[in-house]
Structures are given as C-alpha cells and as structure tokens.
Write an enzyme that holds these catalytic residues in place. Structure first.
Site, PDB file in Angstrom:
ATOM      1  N   SER A  76       0.828  -0.943   0.215  1.00  0.00           N
ATOM      2  CA  SER A  76      -0.129   0.338   0.129  1.00  0.00           C
ATOM      3  C   SER A  76       0.639   0.990   0.028  1.00  0.00           C
ATOM      4  O   SER A  76       2.026   1.333  -0.210  1.00  0.00           O
ATOM      5  CB  SER A  76      -0.414  -0.352   1.574  1.00  0.00           C
ATOM      6  N   LYS A  77      -0.400   2.071  -0.498  1.00  0.00           N
ATOM      7  CA  LYS A  77       0.726   3.402  -0.043  1.00  0.00           C
ATOM      8  C   LYS A  77       1.811   3.879   1.274  1.00  0.00           C
ATOM      9  O   LYS A  77       3.104   4.311   1.042  1.00  0.00           O
ATOM     10  CB  LYS A  77       0.022   4.789  -0.570  1.00  0.00           C
ATOM     11  N   ARG A  78       0.763   3.035   2.688  1.00  0.00           N
ATOM     12  CA  ARG A  78       1.140   3.950   3.455  1.00  0.00           C
ATOM     13  C   ARG A  78       2.677   3.294   4.051  1.00  0.00           C
ATOM     14  O   ARG A  78       3.025   3.241   4.603  1.00  0.00           O
ATOM     15  CB  ARG A  78       0.391   3.104   4.419  1.00  0.00           C
TER      16      ARG A  78
ATOM     17  N   ASP B 235       5.482   4.715   2.601  1.00  0.00           N
ATOM     18  CA  ASP B 235       5.290   6.038   3.227  1.00  0.00           C
ATOM     19  C   ASP B 235       6.401   5.265   4.602  1.00  0.00           C
ATOM     20  O   ASP B 235       7.624   6.004   5.069  1.00  0.00           O
ATOM     21  CB  ASP B 235       4.167   6.922   3.597  1.00  0.00           C
TER      22      ASP B 235
END
Ligand code: GLU
Length: 504
Positions: free
Chosen positions: A259-261, A264
C-alpha cells in the site's frame, strides 16, 4: 470467439496511480499489442463521491510517461466514445430496467437511514437473499405500493442473486474459478441518482465497447460472479470478455498487498508519479520524481509476476510485447523489492545512450539550481558518470563539480598524510599545468607522474588528495578525466584553494 482483441484499462479517477495499477495497464497493453489488438482506456467515474479533480489527467500523464499510449480513450477519441462513464449515464438505466422486467433484479426503496439502522442492529449486515425478504423492495411490497413508490421515493435497483448456485468461469491466469452465489450480496446496479454502479457499468460497457479480454487486479475476483451473471441475464451469450485477474503486488515481507502507507513507512515510492491530493495538499512521491526512467519502471513492473522462462531480466517495451505470454504470468503475488527496482534503473542508465538520458538529467540539475550552459561538456559528463548512477539525482551528486566548484572540500581526509613534500609537489603541479599547451587527459596524467617521480613520490599517494581537491570528496570518475573536462583554469584554481585550506 473470433473477434478482434480489444482490452481495456478502466481506472476510477480517485487519486494517484499505484504501481499495481500501472502493471495492470502494462499487461493489458502487452497482450493487446502482441495480438495486434486495441488498448482502450475507459474512465469509470460513476461514483461521484469518490471523484477527485486532476486524477484523470494524472492517469494519462502517467501512461504517456510510460509510453503506453491508448488507441481509444477520452483523450484519444474512438468509435465507441464517450469513454467516460459519467458521460454515458443515459445508456445504463435501460439495462437495469430490463433486468427488473426479466426478474433478475428488483427495486429497493430502503432509505439510507433504514439501512444504517439495520447495519447497527445486525453485525456485518448484508443485503442479500437471506435478508431481502425483510426489506423495503419490489419483492416484498405489493404491485400498487411499488408503483406509488417509484414516483414518490428515491430508489435503487439491486441484482437478485441466485440462491445457492455455482457460477464457474475460466480465468486466463487462475484457470477454473467457481463461486457459490449464496456468498454474494445483492449488489446495487443503479443508484438513486440514476448513475450505474461499477458492477452494471463495467458489464454494459465491456459489452458495448466489444471488449474481448479484461485484465484487472485480483481484488476484483469476488465481483466476477456478479459480472458473469449480469452478462448472462442481459442475454449476451458466450462472448463475455475473458478475464485475467492479476496477482497482487505484495509488501516486501510478503505479508499482504503493498500500500501507499508501506511506501511512506519504508521510504520508497508506490505511485508512478508524484500525486498531490487536492484536499490535503499532501504530495506522495512517485517513481518518476524519485529518478526512475520509464524504461526501467515498465521493465520492473513486467517482471513483477511474469518472466520469459529464462533468467533474462532486461527487456525493452517492444521486446516485452514480443515475449509476453499469459502462460508465464504467475498465480501467486509478487513481492516488491525496492533494491531490485533500483537495480533495474541502474541497468537502464548503463544501457541507454547519453542522448536518451540528457533530458531527465538536465531537469535534475535544474532542480538544484545548476545551469548547464556547455552542452558538449554536459554530454561528456553524462557519459563519464552514468555507470555510477542508480537514480537520476545521482547524476547531480556525481557530476555537479564539473559545473561548479565543490561547495565543501574534505580537507580532513587529506590532512593526516599531508606533508611539505606533497605541498611542494602540488605547488609545482600548478606551475606545470599552467604551462601546458595541450589540455588533454593523457598529457595531464603523464605530467603528473613525471613530476611525482622527480619529487620521489608515488603517484598513488597523490591521487587521493588530487581527487579531493577537484571534486571535494573521495568519489567520481577518473581524476585526469575530471581535470581535462573542467579545464586548466578551474583545475589550477581548485588546487590552489585546497592548498590554502590546508595551510589554514
Ligand atoms: N474501475 C475499476 C477500478 O477502479 C476497474 C476494475 C475493472 O477493471 O473491472 O479498478
């Protein structure tokens, strides 16, 4: 089925494009191009609540960057226009009504509040064959009540899922897949505002646009029985697009979908290009802005879930089109490895000629405020440092000293072994170089070595100080290459500066 191959990428414009989305595009594209078919982009924007301004433009910019140009799309036009579902709104109602008429769907009048209450009362409430009998719909109300409500109340149209039947289809990647309909809820097909939901729109448009094959992410697999039944109920026979549900791209540790998370958290991009959320103004970095080349990005995506059967890893897009085969697409998820992704980029930087790198490298220099005025020097520098660069910003780190004096000189790395003899050597070197009539790498090296011998010094002991004087630290290509390229004046100036620093 003997129809032309027509595939579609059908994104909802809700934000930045995850690398999994671009891989879906790529597999669609590779398959279509290999078969001499068409690649269509259809924008699925019927969920107005999730619509995000700028997301569609972003999708097309990403496709352009990757070199995956559609044959038909809202931008490119085509015989089945419009390609934005919101502009096709008038098409869908007739199919939903037809389904109601034929007994495959029904009107549901439950208000959002009633549904909310149900959800609070019943854990994991689903509107399905077990609960529909207690709800407010055309299956439970009398014909007169239904007639009255159709004109007085907002309503949706829901599919009437079969009771306990098995829906089977053959997925191009997974083979035979079957579902029991008792597991599937009565999805809304047409919303109260007259917009279709994804489920109705995708089936209707795949039919109207004569889509032959549909590649999409594995997360859509549970929707497949709904789509298959809709196709059947609408009486469209056996020409349903052939489905290929692509395996997920997994987190680096293999535990779940990337995921994008995760990006990050672990410090790597997950989106193709920078995406700025218009609501929060928060920007998520993309592969492009991180300094990936489109050639490398496309190549690494292809290898996330496919290989050509050998251990070859580097392919151009044209080669991928030629080699791609459905049989070699893996069923299991592909772990994303950022180090490996960088490796692809490094290989592509080495592979590409200076001309192909120039534009991207120039923009990295510009970002750092370094103006390139000498194009021929710029080209030489790219050629000289490219094998040391993994991402495009590395060109600045590896090459800025060709265009400006280093901001800092690591004199502390010279000092421990510095002495008068070396000081003398470099003072003489300045003089020798000032007198040089030709400024060429081999001559500079020869003069340097002759002078070292005359001073009874080993060239090896002098090279590191010389390098630090010219580039500021212990890195960079051949030191005489550097001196030759920065020129006499600059070389002399940098030696002088460092000698001063060493005396200070
Ligand atoms: N609109 C869906 C999405 O956003 C497309 C799924 C499909 O390809 O059927 O991913």
């Amino acid at each position: 089925m003997n129809q032309k191959v027509r595939v579609r990428f059908a994104p909802s414009p809700t934000g930045g494009l995850h690398l999994g989305g671009v891989r879906t595009v790529l597999f669609n594209y590779l398959f279509a191009k290999q078969q001499g078919g068409d690649f269509i982009v259809r924008i699925e924007d019927t969920d107005q609540g999730r619509f995000v301004a700028g997301a569609e433009e972003y999708i097309f910019n990403t496709l352009k960057w990757c070199g995956l140009e559609p044959d038909e799309s809202p931008l490119h036009g085509g015989p089945y226009a419009p390609y934005r579902q919101s502009e096709r709104k008038a098409n869908y109602r007739q199919y939903a009504e037809q389904l109601v008429k034929d007994g495959f769907a029904y009107y549901a009048f439950d208000t959002p509040e009633e549904l909310e209450t149900k959800r609070k009362e019943v854990a994991n409430f689903q509107y399905n064959q077990f609960t529909r009998g207690n709800m407010n719909n055309s299956l439970t109300l009398s014909a007169d009540e239904v007639k009255e409500k159709l004109v007085s109340t907002p309503y949706v149209i829901r599919i009437k899922m079969l009771e306990d039947e098995t829906v089977v289809f053959t997925d191009m990647i997974r083979g035979e897949v079957s579902f029991n309909t008792s597991q599937v809820d009565d999805k809304v097909l047409l919303k109260a505002d007259g917009m279709p939901t994804y489920h109705l729109a995708v089936v209707v448009d795949d039919y109207l646009m004569k889509i032959s094959h549909a590649f999409r992410g594995e997360e859509w697999l549970p929707s497949a029985p709904v789509h298959i039944l809709l196709w059947k109920y609408l009486g469209w026979g056996n020409d349903m697009p052939q489905w290929a549900h692509l395996p997920l791209i997994l987190k680096p540790d293999g535990n779940g979908k990337l995921s994008k998370r995760d990006g990050d958290r672990l410090g790597f991009p997950v989106f193709a290009m920078d995406w700025t959320d218009p609501k929060t103004n928060e920007t998520t970095t993309g592969f492009k802005e991180r300094g990936f080349l489109p050639e490398a990005f496309v190549n690494l995506l292809a290898m996330l879930g496919w290989n050509d059967g050998t251990d070859r890893e580097i392919f151009t897009l044209a080669e991928l089109v030629e080699k791609f085969s459905m049989e070699r697409v893996h069923k299991g998820g592909a772990k994303f490895d950022y180090e490996k992704a960088k490796w692809y980029n490094h290989e592509w930087i080495k592979e590409l000629g200076v001309g192909s790198l120039e534009l991207g490298v120039r923009s990295e220099f510009e970002k750092k405020g370094i103006v390139i005025s000498d194009d021929s020097l710029f080209e030489k520098v790219i050629g000289l440092v490219k094998d040391r660069c993994t991402l495009l910003p590395d060109f600045v780190a590896q090459g800025s000293f060709f265009f400006q004096s280093p901001a800092t000189i690591e004199v502390d790395a010279i000092k421990p072994k510095w002495d008068d003899k070396k000081n003398m050597f470099f003072t003489e070197l300045i003089r020798a170089y000032e007198l040089s009539s030709v400024w060429e790498m081999h001559d500079l090296e020869r003069e340097f070595k002759e002078l070292a011998a005359a001073n009874q010094l080993k060239p090896g002991e002098l090279m590191l100080p010389f390098r630090i004087m010219l580039v500021g630290g212990k890195f960079g290509p051949g030191v005489f290459d550097i001196a030759a390229l920065i020129g006499k004046e600059e070389t002399v100036k940098r030696i002088q500066n460092t000698l001063q620093l060493l005396q200070a």
